[in-house]
Design an enzyme around this catalytic site. Structure first.
Site, mmCIF file in Angstrom:
data_model
loop_
_atom_site.group_PDB
_atom_site.id
_atom_site.type_symbol
_atom_site.label_atom_id
_atom_site.label_comp_id
_atom_site.label_asym_id
_atom_site.label_seq_id
_atom_site.Cartn_x
_atom_site.Cartn_y
_atom_site.Cartn_z
ATOM 1 N N SER A 1 -14.267 -2.127 19.178
ATOM 2 C CA SER A 1 -13.600 -1.055 18.435
ATOM 3 C C SER A 1 -13.686 0.250 19.216
ATOM 4 C CB SER A 1 -14.249 -0.870 17.060
ATOM 5 O OG SER A 1 -14.239 -2.096 16.362
ATOM 6 N N GLN B 1 -27.689 2.319 11.079
ATOM 7 C CA GLN B 1 -27.812 1.771 12.429
ATOM 8 C C GLN B 1 -27.330 2.740 13.511
ATOM 9 O OE1 GLN B 1 -25.115 -1.597 11.415
ATOM 10 N NE2 GLN B 1 -24.316 -1.357 13.482
ATOM 11 N N GLU C 1 -9.066 -8.532 17.933
ATOM 12 C CA GLU C 1 -8.997 -9.983 18.083
ATOM 13 C C GLU C 1 -10.396 -10.641 18.096
ATOM 14 O OE1 GLU C 1 -6.142 -11.433 17.634
ATOM 15 O OE2 GLU C 1 -7.048 -13.399 17.937
ATOM 16 N N GLY C 2 -11.412 -9.906 18.546
ATOM 17 C CA GLY C 2 -12.785 -10.446 18.511
ATOM 18 C C GLY C 2 -13.207 -10.722 17.073
ATOM 19 N N HIS C 3 -13.040 -9.721 16.203
ATOM 20 C CA HIS C 3 -13.376 -9.897 14.787
ATOM 21 C C HIS C 3 -12.544 -11.026 14.179
ATOM 22 C CE1 HIS C 3 -14.076 -5.354 15.189
ATOM 23 N NE2 HIS C 3 -15.264 -5.818 14.865
ATOM 24 N N LEU D 1 -10.589 -3.527 13.066
ATOM 25 C CA LEU D 1 -10.621 -4.934 13.498
ATOM 26 C C LEU D 1 -9.748 -5.195 14.717
ATOM 27 C CD1 LEU D 1 -10.453 -6.665 9.978
ATOM 28 C CD2 LEU D 1 -12.475 -6.019 11.322
ATOM 29 N N LYS E 1 -20.938 -11.018 21.904
ATOM 30 C CA LYS E 1 -20.781 -9.670 22.477
ATOM 31 C C LYS E 1 -22.041 -8.841 22.245
ATOM 32 C CE LYS E 1 -18.651 -5.708 23.464
ATOM 33 N NZ LYS E 1 -18.689 -4.832 22.310
ATOM 34 N N ASP E 2 -22.605 -8.966 21.019
ATOM 35 C CA ASP E 2 -23.842 -8.255 20.690
ATOM 36 C C ASP E 2 -24.995 -9.256 20.768
ATOM 37 O OD1 ASP E 2 -22.897 -5.442 19.513
ATOM 38 O OD2 ASP E 2 -21.469 -6.982 18.939
ATOM 39 N N VAL F 1 -14.822 -12.390 23.089
ATOM 40 C CA VAL F 1 -13.362 -12.394 23.258
ATOM 41 C C VAL F 1 -13.004 -11.213 24.164
ATOM 42 C CG1 VAL F 1 -11.142 -12.254 22.080
ATOM 43 C CG2 VAL F 1 -13.073 -13.428 20.976
HETATM 44 P P1 AMP Z 1 -18.698 -4.648 14.827
HETATM 45 O O1 AMP Z 1 -17.564 -4.348 13.900
HETATM 46 O O2 AMP Z 1 -18.578 -4.026 16.175
HETATM 47 O O3 AMP Z 1 -20.047 -4.434 14.179
HETATM 48 O O4 AMP Z 1 -18.629 -6.210 15.125
HETATM 49 C C1 AMP Z 1 -18.639 -7.144 14.073
HETATM 50 C C2 AMP Z 1 -18.883 -8.509 14.651
HETATM 51 O O5 AMP Z 1 -17.835 -8.837 15.578
HETATM 52 C C3 AMP Z 1 -20.210 -8.609 15.418
HETATM 53 O O6 AMP Z 1 -20.824 -9.852 15.132
HETATM 54 C C4 AMP Z 1 -19.758 -8.520 16.848
HETATM 55 O O7 AMP Z 1 -20.636 -9.166 17.756
HETATM 56 C C5 AMP Z 1 -18.421 -9.238 16.786
HETATM 57 N N1 AMP Z 1 -17.591 -8.849 17.920
HETATM 58 C C6 AMP Z 1 -17.231 -7.589 18.286
HETATM 59 N N2 AMP Z 1 -16.510 -7.618 19.420
HETATM 60 C C7 AMP Z 1 -16.421 -8.918 19.796
HETATM 61 C C8 AMP Z 1 -15.816 -9.598 20.888
HETATM 62 N N3 AMP Z 1 -15.164 -8.948 21.846
HETATM 63 N N4 AMP Z 1 -15.941 -10.947 20.943
HETATM 64 C C9 AMP Z 1 -16.628 -11.617 19.993
HETATM 65 N N5 AMP Z 1 -17.207 -11.036 18.929
HETATM 66 C C10 AMP Z 1 -17.114 -9.705 18.828
#
Ligand code: AMP
Length: 282
Positions: free
Chosen positions: A186, A61, A35-37, A33, A149-150, A176
């Site tokens: 990550s 995935q 700061e985005g998460h 995790l 982001k995604d 973020v």
């Molecule tokens: P992940 O763990 O990469 O699958 O991401 C989990 C969730 O966090 C997904 O909905 C991503 O889009 C979101 N996320 C990852 N990085 C960011 C970021 N930099 N800013 C905003 N949301 C993010």
């Protein structure tokens, strides 16, 4: 904060919470995790009574030659971070819990998955849609939180929720970034200092596109090529795609006449990074 590893225990928790008339927010993640998460989790806490964050590195995935095995995993630190962001429960199932022997059902969202990351990562969105569908069934949230982001992932999941008449509301949180513009990911942990420097070209190239559109440039091919040129100023970068589509329908465009998504996927060494911006004509 509780860590729940089985679907049976999660189901019982959800039953209790719903029985108390409380609302549930779900934040699906693959952990490690940042700061985005945590921003998603805090937003979730403002919207609902109880926040459940899932941490599951979902094998379906990842392609056969992707980074499933080396994807960073750190439950101890993740637990502390999630608790500090107001998460009450981490759902952390083992692979066998989510995909027991004999597992055979998958969600295929057509059309929108045939471009961008869907082309370079065959099967990726099938895995994402399948696991999110399962998580939504298990946790039964009122709202689920995803990051812009995604961007394509959000659109695929919105399509799935609409097509299957699911009542969950999907909330989308802006990207973020670090102070220098790098979108948090990550996978940034894989970057060497030199690669991290090269990675700044992604957000810089989005700024180039914003400035071009602000100055009246409408030609999509020209914007795409100037964006690619900015990324290529860094020799460690290898562009997978630099692509603009109408937003939110993701149709091919040659001129910007309304909102457009500019999406990038770039390899830096062995690390694949994505970034995007929605460009608006004034
Ligand atoms: P992940 O763990 O990469 O699958 O991401 C989990 C969730 O966090 C997904 O909905 C991503 O889009 C979101 N996320 C990852 N990085 C960011 C970021 N930099 N800013 C905003 N949301 C993010």
């Amino acid at each position: 904060m509780r860590i729940i590893e089985t679907i049976a225990e999660m189901t019982e928790f959800v039953r209790q919470v719903k029985g108390e008339g409380k609302s549930i927010a779900l934040v699906p993640t693959m952990g490690s995790l940042h700061e985005g998460h945590l921003t998603l989790m805090r937003q979730a806490g403002k919207a609902c009574d109880v926040v459940v964050a899932s941490i599951f590195v979902n094998p379906t995935q990842f392609g056969p030659n992707e980074d499933f095995d080396k994807y960073p995993r750190d439950l101890a630190n993740d637990s502390k971070a999630a608790a500090s962001a107001g998460v009450q429960v981490i759902f952390h199932p083992q692979i066998r819990e989510m995909y027991p022997e004999g597992y055979a059902s998958f969600i295929e969202v057509e059309g929108i998955t045939q471009k961008l990351c869907g082309l370079s990562r065959p099967g990726h969105f099938r895995g994402v849609a399948t696991v999110v569908n399962k998580l939504l069934h298990i946790v039964q949230p009122d709202k689920a939180f995803f990051g812009q982001k995604d961007a394509q992932q959000v659109m695929v999941l919105k399509r799935m929720v609409a097509d299957f008449n699911m009542s969950v509301i999907l909330e989308v949180v802006p990207i973020v970034r670090e102070a220098d513009g790098l979108a948090l990911s990550s996978r940034n942990a894989f970057l060497s200092a030199e690669e991290r420097q090269a990675a700044l070209s992604l957000s810089r190239s989005l700024e180039v596109a914003k400035a071009l559109v602000a100055s009246g440039e409408e030609d999509v091919a020209k914007i795409q090529s100037l964006v690619a040129a900015e990324i290529e100023t860094e020799k460690l970068t290898e562009i997978e795609y630099v692509q603009m589509y109408s937003y939110p329908l993701l149709q091919d465009i040659s001129k910007i006449t309304g909102p457009a998504l500019l999406a990038l996927a770039v390899r830096i060494g062995k690390t694949r990074l994505i970034d995007n911006v929605i460009l608006e004509v004034k």
